[in-house]
Scaffold this active site. Structure first.
Site, PDB file in Angstrom:
ATOM      1  N   HIS A   1       0.838  -1.206   0.000  1.00 22.32           N
ATOM      2  CA  HIS A   1       0.000   0.000   0.000  1.00 22.32           C
ATOM      3  C   HIS A   1       0.871   1.254   0.000  1.00 22.32           C
ATOM      4  O   HIS A   1       2.060   1.214   0.343  1.00 22.32           O
ATOM      5  CB  HIS A   1      -0.932  -0.003   1.220  1.00 22.32           C
ATOM      6  CG  HIS A   1      -0.183   0.015   2.517  1.00 22.32           C
ATOM      7  ND1 HIS A   1       0.353   1.158   3.058  1.00 22.32           N
ATOM      8  CD2 HIS A   1       0.129  -0.986   3.370  1.00 22.32           C
ATOM      9  CE1 HIS A   1       0.960   0.872   4.193  1.00 22.32           C
ATOM     10  NE2 HIS A   1       0.841  -0.448   4.403  1.00 22.32           N
TER      11      HIS A   1
ATOM     12  N   GLU B   1      -2.189  -7.304   7.266  1.00 23.69           N
ATOM     13  CA  GLU B   1      -0.851  -7.342   7.845  1.00 23.69           C
ATOM     14  C   GLU B   1      -0.849  -8.245   9.077  1.00 23.69           C
ATOM     15  O   GLU B   1      -1.911  -8.537   9.643  1.00 23.69           O
ATOM     16  CB  GLU B   1      -0.424  -5.913   8.226  1.00 23.69           C
ATOM     17  CG  GLU B   1       0.984  -5.776   8.759  1.00 23.69           C
ATOM     18  CD  GLU B   1       2.084  -6.125   7.769  1.00 23.69           C
ATOM     19  OE1 GLU B   1       2.249  -7.330   7.483  1.00 23.69           O
ATOM     20  OE2 GLU B   1       2.797  -5.215   7.317  1.00 23.69           O
TER      21      GLU B   1
END
Length: 195
Positions: A15, A86
């Site tokens: 990202h 994550e």
């Protein structure tokens, strides 16, 4: 060539740069900064000629925001998968400190072969790898003969891609991508390759 032999091309990307509501370590949150939004637009431009058919994303806001920017430029839809999130920061959540410094020993234990390595109170890294690889396998099966973009996080890229590619875990050091950075992996019935 059978359908099983048609390779799926997955551009796995980190990202864009994010800003957080607090300086404390956290699993969630984070909104793209101006730099992060620009990184997402640059990622989209780099992939414009690759005929991306779909963007897959982690559910965390910084990843979804990146995915939505890229998808809007490319004119494709976004699919969110929990398995791409994550790793958990476990007991470090809500504490002050340097996340990279605190997690460094766990990452080093993992690349040294410790399958029980975990953030205290968090996920065992081997379990993180299993969930990420599971989603990448799903994407490969759905998108045979197509190209897709997968937006996820730096940590899961560094720990998961060496495993799926069958290379030494230490090569995760080479997969520490900047915001908006990507790596191409190709998968078919025979397995995975980089590039």
């Amino acid at each position: 060539m059978s359908d099983l032999q048609c390779a799926a091309r997955l551009y796995v990307a980190r990202h864009g740069e994010a800003r957080y509501e607090s300086a404390q370590i956290t699993d969630d949150g984070g909104s793209l900064s101006a730099v992060g939004r620009q990184q997402a637009r640059e990622l989209a431009e780099r992939l414009r000629g690759e005929r991306i058919v779909r963007v897959w994303s982690s559910p965390l806001s910084r990843a979804v925001q990146t995915a939505e920017i890229v998808a809007a430029v490319l004119g494709v839809e976004v699919v969110v998968r929990e398995g791409l999130r994550e790793y958990s920061v476990g007991a470090l959540a809500g504490t002050d400190g340097d996340e990279a410094l605190a997690l460094g020993p766990v990452f080093e234990a993992w690349i040294s072969g410790d399958d029980t390595a975990a953030v205290p109170g968090g996920e065992v890294i081997a379990e993180v790898v299993d969930r990420v690889v599971g989603v990448l396998e799903e994407i490969k099966d759905i998108h045979r003969g197509e190209a897709v973009l997968v937006i996820t996080h730096g940590g899961v890229i560094a720990i998961s891609l060496p495993v799926i590619l069958g290379v030494p875990r230490a090569s995760g050091h080479d997969l520490m991508l900047p915001g908006g950075g990507s790596v191409l992996i190709t998968g078919d019935a025979d397995g995975w390759t980089r590039g």
